[in-house]
Design a protein around this motif. Structure first.
Motif, PDB file in Angstrom:
ATOM      1  N   SER A 125       0.776  -1.183  -0.004  1.00 34.49           N
ATOM      2  CA  SER A 125       0.132   0.045   0.026  1.00 34.49           C
ATOM      3  C   SER A 125       0.864   1.308  -0.028  1.00 34.49           C
ATOM      4  N   PHE A 126       1.943   1.365   0.709  1.00 29.54           N
ATOM      5  CA  PHE A 126       2.756   2.377   0.778  1.00 29.54           C
ATOM      6  C   PHE A 126       3.586   2.638  -0.528  1.00 29.54           C
ATOM      7  N   ILE A 127       3.985   1.503  -1.223  1.00 26.74           N
ATOM      8  CA  ILE A 127       4.657   1.683  -2.565  1.00 26.74           C
ATOM      9  C   ILE A 127       3.535   2.135  -3.475  1.00 26.74           C
ATOM     10  N   LEU A 128       2.333   1.740  -3.567  1.00 25.86           N
ATOM     11  CA  LEU A 128       1.354   2.186  -4.425  1.00 25.86           C
ATOM     12  C   LEU A 128       1.106   3.643  -4.221  1.00 25.86           C
ATOM     13  N   MET A 129       0.897   3.996  -2.917  1.00 21.13           N
ATOM     14  CA  MET A 129       0.778   5.568  -2.533  1.00 21.13           C
ATOM     15  C   MET A 129       1.750   6.433  -2.925  1.00 21.13           C
ATOM     16  N   THR A 130       3.139   6.103  -2.988  1.00 23.98           N
ATOM     17  CA  THR A 130       4.244   6.886  -3.077  1.00 23.98           C
ATOM     18  C   THR A 130       5.118   6.547  -4.271  1.00 23.98           C
ATOM     19  N   TRP A 131       5.743   5.519  -4.511  1.00 23.55           N
ATOM     20  CA  TRP A 131       6.633   5.417  -5.409  1.00 23.55           C
ATOM     21  C   TRP A 131       5.854   5.279  -6.848  1.00 23.55           C
ATOM     22  N   GLN A 132       4.736   4.541  -7.006  1.00 26.57           N
ATOM     23  CA  GLN A 132       3.993   4.430  -8.097  1.00 26.57           C
ATOM     24  C   GLN A 132       3.446   5.832  -8.703  1.00 26.57           C
ATOM     25  N   LYS A 133       3.575   6.941  -7.925  1.00 24.24           N
ATOM     26  CA  LYS A 133       3.045   8.242  -8.630  1.00 24.24           C
ATOM     27  C   LYS A 133       4.115   9.034  -8.960  1.00 24.24           C
ATOM     28  N   ILE A 134       5.608   8.681  -8.996  1.00 24.72           N
ATOM     29  CA  ILE A 134       6.573   9.532  -9.192  1.00 24.72           C
ATOM     30  C   ILE A 134       6.569   9.523 -10.835  1.00 24.72           C
ATOM     31  N   ALA A 135       6.533   8.415 -11.474  1.00 21.66           N
ATOM     32  CA  ALA A 135       6.612   8.802 -12.937  1.00 21.66           C
ATOM     33  C   ALA A 135       5.516   9.292 -13.542  1.00 21.66           C
ATOM     34  N   PRO A 136       4.055   9.170 -13.325  1.00 21.01           N
ATOM     35  CA  PRO A 136       3.161   9.878 -13.895  1.00 21.01           C
ATOM     36  C   PRO A 136       3.350  11.400 -13.490  1.00 21.01           C
ATOM     37  N   MET A 137       3.785  11.668 -12.373  1.00 21.22           N
ATOM     38  CA  MET A 137       3.889  13.014 -11.930  1.00 21.22           C
ATOM     39  C   MET A 137       4.754  13.922 -12.835  1.00 21.22           C
ATOM     40  N   ILE A 138       5.780  13.071 -12.865  1.00 18.66           N
ATOM     41  CA  ILE A 138       7.054  13.859 -13.955  1.00 18.66           C
ATOM     42  C   ILE A 138       6.541  14.052 -14.946  1.00 18.66           C
ATOM     43  N   LEU A 139       5.905  12.983 -15.477  1.00 22.67           N
ATOM     44  CA  LEU A 139       5.445  13.060 -17.174  1.00 22.67           C
ATOM     45  C   LEU A 139       4.399  14.162 -17.314  1.00 22.67           C
ATOM     46  N   ILE A 140       3.663  14.285 -16.229  1.00 19.87           N
ATOM     47  CA  ILE A 140       2.445  15.394 -16.607  1.00 19.87           C
ATOM     48  C   ILE A 140       2.963  16.568 -16.494  1.00 19.87           C
ATOM     49  N   SER A 141       3.987  17.140 -15.888  1.00 17.11           N
ATOM     50  CA  SER A 141       4.565  18.157 -15.958  1.00 17.11           C
ATOM     51  C   SER A 141       5.237  18.556 -17.164  1.00 17.11           C
ATOM     52  N   TYR A 142       5.496  17.518 -17.979  1.00 13.19           N
ATOM     53  CA  TYR A 142       5.915  17.876 -19.379  1.00 13.19           C
ATOM     54  C   TYR A 142       4.706  18.358 -20.280  1.00 13.19           C
ATOM     55  N   CYS A 143       3.516  18.226 -20.030  1.00 14.94           N
ATOM     56  CA  CYS A 143       2.407  18.331 -20.942  1.00 14.94           C
ATOM     57  C   CYS A 143       1.054  18.835 -20.406  1.00 14.94           C
ATOM     58  N   MET A 144       1.447  19.401 -19.189  1.00 12.23           N
ATOM     59  CA  MET A 144       0.377  19.878 -18.217  1.00 12.23           C
ATOM     60  C   MET A 144      -0.434  20.935 -19.100  1.00 12.23           C
ATOM     61  N   LEU A 145      -1.738  20.834 -19.011  1.00 10.28           N
ATOM     62  CA  LEU A 145      -2.959  21.759 -19.310  1.00 10.28           C
ATOM     63  C   LEU A 145      -3.359  22.481 -18.329  1.00 10.28           C
ATOM     64  N   TYR A 146      -3.117  23.632 -18.027  1.00  7.57           N
ATOM     65  CA  TYR A 146      -3.417  24.126 -16.665  1.00  7.57           C
ATOM     66  C   TYR A 146      -4.762  24.338 -16.413  1.00  7.57           C
ATOM     67  N   GLU A 147      -5.682  24.773 -17.511  1.00  6.54           N
ATOM     68  CA  GLU A 147      -6.992  24.780 -17.254  1.00  6.54           C
ATOM     69  C   GLU A 147      -7.826  23.463 -16.923  1.00  6.54           C
ATOM     70  N   TYR A 148      -7.234  22.415 -17.595  1.00  2.00           N
ATOM     71  CA  TYR A 148      -7.721  20.993 -17.409  1.00  2.00           C
ATOM     72  C   TYR A 148      -7.164  20.446 -16.015  1.00  2.00           C
ATOM     73  N   ILE A 149      -6.036  20.805 -15.439  1.00  2.00           N
ATOM     74  CA  ILE A 149      -5.455  20.606 -14.254  1.00  2.00           C
ATOM     75  C   ILE A 149      -5.960  21.220 -13.130  1.00  2.00           C
ATOM     76  N   TYR A 150      -6.624  22.596 -13.323  1.00  2.00           N
ATOM     77  CA  TYR A 150      -7.195  23.166 -12.337  1.00  2.00           C
ATOM     78  C   TYR A 150      -8.708  22.111 -11.794  1.00  2.00           C
ATOM     79  N   PHE A 151      -9.446  21.822 -12.826  1.00  2.00           N
ATOM     80  CA  PHE A 151     -10.470  20.984 -12.525  1.00  2.00           C
ATOM     81  C   PHE A 151     -10.243  19.589 -11.768  1.00  2.00           C
ATOM     82  N   ILE A 152      -9.079  18.967 -12.470  1.00  2.00           N
ATOM     83  CA  ILE A 152      -8.735  17.661 -11.527  1.00  2.00           C
ATOM     84  C   ILE A 152      -8.133  18.086 -10.011  1.00  2.00           C
TER      85      ILE A 152
END
Length: 336
Positions: A125-152
């Motif tokens: 559970s700890f791995i799923l809550m922490t480590w598994q979020k690193i790669a998607p978070m870094i990748l989403i910083s490359y293509c972030m749409l701010y209007e869409y991310i506000y809603f999220i």
């Protein structure tokens, strides 16, 4: 011995997949890193002696496979439309963001996350809550749409706050808490990756301090805390102070990363930070309500016989001390 060596190999592949994904200079390489991470995490989740763990691993695989297929499809379409139709790129970026948000379990793509968490042990559970979020978070910083991310951001904090109401399963509660913190992490990512890293490190340490206590005391439901620790008020005090720290209540350490985000976003986007703070207060409300119930209820029902009260490790003591008093020392260092 073979089983331990196999698990260690899968952990190495898990970390390697994340590193490949965030260090890749192409979307196809990032997708390959995510797939390596997924294929190494599934065997760690699967436990043939536990049907709920096997069910959780199957749910996790189906959702992640769907998100990976969507991501690969969008990557191929973007490579095609870059040469022909530029006006379609915004729509493709929305789908690209959505596939990465689904991988990390952000709302409204969150439904799988609490269900998967319910069948896992505390370490997974700890791995799923922490480590598994690193790669998607870094990748989403490359293509972030701010209007869409506000809603999220708003939706994740709202779902994470409301979803925790009337939860008796601690793993489900931690899952909704993770969804709530995902909103704050995305808001920190809008400022810079450095702020996200600070928030992520604090969140990981606070989550580890709580999960290690749950693991050592072998508890999975709130009722176990209510009924079995009436003679140990210090244990209840530490548990619920950690919850309040995770919720961001001052003067606990968990308030510091939220304080940093509030300071920065209050200048550029005061309306967003106001709504984020108001929705996070809902989380603090039911944490305080649960703490009040735990200290007020008196019961003699026991759910297990082996209470490892006197066997807290030095790591647990250090983590709890940091969770409760870290903000004071950080402020002292800052003043000096």
């Amino acid at each position: 011995m073979f089983n331990n060596f196999t698990n260690f190999t899968f952990f190495i592949m898990l970390m390697l997949g994340t590193i490949i994904s965030i260090s890749s200079n192409s979307w196809l390489g990032a997708w390959m890193g995510l797939e390596i991470n997924l294929l190494s995490f599934i065997p760690l989740l699967t436990n043939l002696k536990n049907l709920s763990s096997t069910e959780s691993s199957l749910k996790y695989f189906i959702i992640q496979a769907l998100a990976s297929a969507t991501l690969l499809f969008v990557i191929l379409l973007m490579s095609f439309f870059n040469n022909f139709y530029f006006e379609y790129n915004n729509y493709l970026n929305v789908i690209l963001n959505s596939s990465l948000l689904m991988k990390m379990g952000a709302a409204p793509f969150h439904s799988w996350f609490p269900e998967v968490m319910e069948g896992l042990n505390w370490f997974m559970s700890f791995i799923l809550m922490t480590w598994q979020k690193i790669a998607p978070m870094i990748l989403i910083s490359y293509c972030m749409l701010y209007e869409y991310i506000y809603f999220i951001i708003m939706f994740s904090i709202f779902i994470g706050s409301i979803g925790g109401f009337n939860q008796t399963n601690l793993r489900s509660l931690m899952a909704y808490s993770s969804i709530n913190h995902l909103g704050w992490m995305l808001s920190s990512l809008m400022i810079s990756v450095s702020y996200w890293l600070v928030y992520f490190l604090f969140y990981s340490i606070l989550s580890l301090s709580i999960i290690q206590m749950f693991y050592q005391m072998n508890i999975f439901f709130f009722k176990q805390i209510f009924s079995s620790y009436n003679n140990f008020p210090l244990i209840k005090f530490l548990l619920f102070c950690n919850f309040l720290s995770l919720g961001g209540l001052p003067p606990f350490t968990g308030f510091l990363p939220k304080w940093i985000i509030i300071q920065n976003l209050s200048i550029t986007n005061p309306a967003l930070i106001f709504m984020m703070v108001m929705l996070t207060l809902i989380t603090l409300f039911y944490y305080i309500r649960l703490a009040y119930s735990a200290f007020m209820m008196q019961s003699t029902d026991l759910y297990w016989n082996n209470l490892w009260i006197s066997k807290f490790s030095k790591t647990s003591i250090v983590l709890n001390f940091f969770s409760l008093f870290g903000l004071i020392f950080i402020m002292m260092i800052y003043i000096i």
